[in-house]
Design a protein around this motif. Structure first.
Motif, PDB file in Angstrom:
ATOM      1  N   ALA A 121       0.829  -1.208   0.000  1.00 56.30           N
ATOM      2  CA  ALA A 121       0.000   0.000   0.000  1.00 56.30           C
ATOM      3  C   ALA A 121       0.866   1.262   0.000  1.00 56.30           C
ATOM      4  CB  ALA A 121      -0.932  -0.002   1.213  1.00 56.30           C
ATOM      5  N   TRP A 122       1.921   1.277   0.809  1.00 57.01           N
ATOM      6  CA  TRP A 122       2.782   2.454   0.952  1.00 57.01           C
ATOM      7  C   TRP A 122       3.362   2.900  -0.394  1.00 57.01           C
ATOM      8  CZ3 TRP A 122       3.737   6.048   4.478  1.00 57.01           C
ATOM      9  CH2 TRP A 122       4.867   6.844   4.328  1.00 57.01           C
ATOM     10  N   ARG A 127      -9.967   4.261  -2.930  1.00 55.37           N
ATOM     11  CA  ARG A 127     -10.849   3.249  -3.531  1.00 55.37           C
ATOM     12  C   ARG A 127     -10.069   2.381  -4.530  1.00 55.37           C
ATOM     13  NH1 ARG A 127     -16.060   3.195  -3.446  1.00 55.37           N
ATOM     14  NH2 ARG A 127     -16.297   5.434  -3.115  1.00 55.37           N
ATOM     15  N   ALA A 128      -9.262   3.003  -5.387  1.00 53.04           N
ATOM     16  CA  ALA A 128      -8.459   2.257  -6.365  1.00 53.04           C
ATOM     17  C   ALA A 128      -7.402   1.419  -5.657  1.00 53.04           C
ATOM     18  CB  ALA A 128      -7.807   3.217  -7.351  1.00 53.04           C
ATOM     19  N   LEU A 129      -6.799   1.971  -4.617  1.00 56.53           N
ATOM     20  CA  LEU A 129      -5.795   1.236  -3.852  1.00 56.53           C
ATOM     21  C   LEU A 129      -6.415  -0.009  -3.221  1.00 56.53           C
ATOM     22  CD1 LEU A 129      -3.020   0.902  -2.565  1.00 56.53           C
ATOM     23  CD2 LEU A 129      -3.741   2.501  -0.780  1.00 56.53           C
ATOM     24  N   ALA A 130      -7.608   0.120  -2.656  1.00 67.95           N
ATOM     25  CA  ALA A 130      -8.289  -1.027  -2.054  1.00 67.95           C
ATOM     26  C   ALA A 130      -8.566  -2.099  -3.106  1.00 67.95           C
ATOM     27  CB  ALA A 130      -9.581  -0.583  -1.379  1.00 67.95           C
ATOM     28  N   GLY A 131      -8.953  -1.689  -4.306  1.00 65.03           N
ATOM     29  CA  GLY A 131      -9.209  -2.647  -5.382  1.00 65.03           C
ATOM     30  C   GLY A 131      -7.954  -3.400  -5.788  1.00 65.03           C
ATOM     31  N   ARG A 183      -7.085  -5.822  -3.056  1.00 67.05           N
ATOM     32  CA  ARG A 183      -7.969  -6.990  -3.080  1.00 67.05           C
ATOM     33  C   ARG A 183      -7.477  -8.017  -4.096  1.00 67.05           C
ATOM     34  NH1 ARG A 183     -12.194  -4.206  -4.273  1.00 67.05           N
ATOM     35  NH2 ARG A 183     -12.632  -3.018  -2.432  1.00 67.05           N
ATOM     36  N   ASP A 184      -7.032  -7.518  -5.254  1.00 67.62           N
ATOM     37  CA  ASP A 184      -6.516  -8.416  -6.296  1.00 67.62           C
ATOM     38  C   ASP A 184      -5.182  -9.056  -5.899  1.00 67.62           C
ATOM     39  OD1 ASP A 184      -8.718  -7.747  -7.824  1.00 67.62           O
ATOM     40  OD2 ASP A 184      -7.632  -6.260  -9.034  1.00 67.62           O
ATOM     41  N   ALA A 185      -4.316  -8.269  -5.257  1.00 70.01           N
ATOM     42  CA  ALA A 185      -2.982  -8.756  -4.896  1.00 70.01           C
ATOM     43  C   ALA A 185      -3.001  -9.677  -3.678  1.00 70.01           C
ATOM     44  CB  ALA A 185      -2.052  -7.573  -4.630  1.00 70.01           C
ATOM     45  N   PHE A 186      -3.946  -9.457  -2.772  1.00 74.41           N
ATOM     46  CA  PHE A 186      -4.031 -10.241  -1.532  1.00 74.41           C
ATOM     47  C   PHE A 186      -5.449 -10.779  -1.352  1.00 74.41           C
ATOM     48  CE2 PHE A 186      -0.786  -6.968  -0.947  1.00 74.41           C
ATOM     49  CZ  PHE A 186       0.313  -7.736  -0.619  1.00 74.41           C
ATOM     50  N   PRO A 187      -5.866 -11.732  -2.179  1.00 76.28           N
ATOM     51  CA  PRO A 187      -7.250 -12.218  -2.112  1.00 76.28           C
ATOM     52  C   PRO A 187      -7.599 -12.879  -0.781  1.00 76.28           C
ATOM     53  CG  PRO A 187      -5.939 -13.577  -3.600  1.00 76.28           C
ATOM     54  CD  PRO A 187      -5.082 -12.424  -3.196  1.00 76.28           C
ATOM     55  N   GLN A 194     -13.015  -7.219   5.256  1.00 75.79           N
ATOM     56  CA  GLN A 194     -13.002  -5.850   5.781  1.00 75.79           C
ATOM     57  C   GLN A 194     -11.784  -5.051   5.319  1.00 75.79           C
ATOM     58  OE1 GLN A 194     -15.684  -4.891   7.492  1.00 75.79           O
ATOM     59  NE2 GLN A 194     -16.532  -6.927   7.307  1.00 75.79           N
ATOM     60  N   LEU A 195     -11.297  -5.290   4.121  1.00 68.13           N
ATOM     61  CA  LEU A 195     -10.087  -4.646   3.614  1.00 68.13           C
ATOM     62  C   LEU A 195     -10.207  -3.124   3.616  1.00 68.13           C
ATOM     63  CD1 LEU A 195      -7.281  -5.092   2.226  1.00 68.13           C
ATOM     64  CD2 LEU A 195      -8.491  -4.705   0.094  1.00 68.13           C
TER      65      LEU A 195
END
Length: 123
Positions: free
Chosen positions: A71-72, A82-86, A89-93, A98-99
């Motif tokens: 993330a950093w 929002r884009a970072l969370a997406g 989610r893809d990188a760490f399924p 509650q990501l």
């Protein structure tokens, strides 16, 4: 929020629409994890003195785990939460539970420590 003006006090903020930016020096270790230099807090009144005293007795470097380091590296001021969370989610399924809430808590804590800022909010 796209106008570039700071938000007014009391105005509701959608954290997912903000674009956080790093504010402190950092480096990447040989293991790929990020090491952040914690800034010294400003001395403003009694609370500031307490924060500085706490800064002296706590670690000045923060070592992020794999997810935090991922993330950093993306806190560049042009990536919305929002884009970072997406992307996360893809990188760490396996870490999807509650990501967005966990990411929000993490970003708020880093902002309190003056490690990141939200230019649209902080001005």
């Amino acid at each position: 929020m796209t106008s570039g003006r700071p938000l007014k006090a009391g105005q509701a903020v959608d954290l997912l629409e903000l674009e956080p930016v790093r504010c402190v020096p950092w480096q990447e270790g040989v293991d790929g994890r990020v090491l952040i230099e914690r800034p010294r807090p400003p001395i403003r009144g009694l609370r500031g003195l307490i924060e500085v005293a706490n800064w002296f007795v706590t670690p000045r470097r923060i070592r992020l785990d794999e997810v935090g380091s991922f993330a950093w590296r993306r806190l560049d001021g042009s990536t919305k939460v929002r884009a970072l969370a997406g992307v996360m989610r893809d990188a760490f399924p396996d870490s999807c539970d509650q990501l967005e809430e966990r990411l929000g808590d993490h970003l708020r804590a880093m902002r309190r420590l003056r490690i990141i800022s939200f230019p649209e909010f902080d001005g």
